[in-house]
Write a protein that holds these residues in place. Sequence first.
Motif, PDB file in Angstrom:
ATOM      1  N   ILE A 193       0.835  -1.203   0.000  1.00 51.07           N
ATOM      2  CA  ILE A 193       0.000   0.000   0.000  1.00 51.07           C
ATOM      3  C   ILE A 193       0.867   1.249   0.000  1.00 51.07           C
ATOM      4  O   ILE A 193       1.996   1.243   0.483  1.00 51.07           O
ATOM      5  N   GLN A 194       0.316   2.312  -0.550  1.00 46.38           N
ATOM      6  CA  GLN A 194       1.018   3.587  -0.581  1.00 46.38           C
ATOM      7  C   GLN A 194       0.026   4.725  -0.383  1.00 46.38           C
ATOM      8  O   GLN A 194      -1.149   4.596  -0.703  1.00 46.38           O
ATOM      9  N   MET A 195       0.531   5.816   0.156  1.00 45.10           N
ATOM     10  CA  MET A 195      -0.300   7.003   0.385  1.00 45.10           C
ATOM     11  C   MET A 195      -0.522   7.728  -0.939  1.00 45.10           C
ATOM     12  O   MET A 195       0.373   7.802  -1.769  1.00 45.10           O
ATOM     13  N   ILE A 196      -1.712   8.281  -1.086  1.00 45.40           N
ATOM     14  CA  ILE A 196      -2.041   9.093  -2.252  1.00 45.40           C
ATOM     15  C   ILE A 196      -2.602  10.407  -1.725  1.00 45.40           C
ATOM     16  O   ILE A 196      -3.654  10.427  -1.091  1.00 45.40           O
ATOM     17  N   GLY A 197      -1.897  11.479  -1.964  1.00 47.00           N
ATOM     18  CA  GLY A 197      -2.383  12.789  -1.545  1.00 47.00           C
ATOM     19  C   GLY A 197      -2.087  13.121  -0.095  1.00 47.00           C
ATOM     20  O   GLY A 197      -1.194  12.559   0.532  1.00 47.00           O
ATOM     21  N   ASN A 198      -2.889  14.034   0.448  1.00 45.68           N
ATOM     22  CA  ASN A 198      -2.688  14.560   1.798  1.00 45.68           C
ATOM     23  C   ASN A 198      -3.444  13.757   2.849  1.00 45.68           C
ATOM     24  O   ASN A 198      -4.354  12.999   2.541  1.00 45.68           O
ATOM     25  N   VAL A 199      -3.058  14.007   4.094  1.00 44.91           N
ATOM     26  CA  VAL A 199      -3.785  13.465   5.244  1.00 44.91           C
ATOM     27  C   VAL A 199      -4.565  14.630   5.832  1.00 44.91           C
ATOM     28  O   VAL A 199      -4.003  15.695   6.102  1.00 44.91           O
TER      29      VAL A 199
END
Length: 190
Positions: free
Chosen positions: A60-66
């Motif tokens: 899994i990978q982050m996409i965009g902001n938190v």
Amino acid sequence: MNSFKTDDKGFTGLEAAIVLIAFVVVAAVFSYVVLGAGFFTTQKAQETVYKGVEQSTTNIQMIGNVYGLSSDTAAGIDQIRFTIGLAPGAPSINLEKMNIIVSTPSYGPKTLVWVNASPTADTNFLTLLNGQGSTSSSTMEAGQQMEIRFNVTAVPKDTKINIEMRPGVGAALPFTKTTPPAITANNVLY
């Protein structure tokens, strides 16, 4: 008149040939068993290596902001949202088996589990396909994006939030975000 001689020379050669054939057959069977065991062991070792590589890679990978949302800006952020996707070439993952660990300096690590409805305080998270709908999606396929939503105990301004996503298979994805110095209803955590 016929005279019969008793000559054992032919039988001795025949017996030797039978014993030789028996040894060859036994050796062939033994070598087949040994080779079969070797191939089986090699296959199991290969499966172990593939399983280890599968579990050690981050799927899994982050996409965009938190984002941090606040229903009471004086108290702090009480919901966190972010989007994840699969790494290129990663197999689909079962989100029901994923855990999210959240901690801040004011409270210890809390483990959140997947839920099929709106998340409740500090116990579970919701996964929405492309951030839409109200029912949690339990599987993420290649090319899909999932929005993760979960509630937290109010996190005040300028506070670090440690988040770790642990899928059922694959490596964990840890990250740390900080709440902004002034909290509004919608905040980008940096």
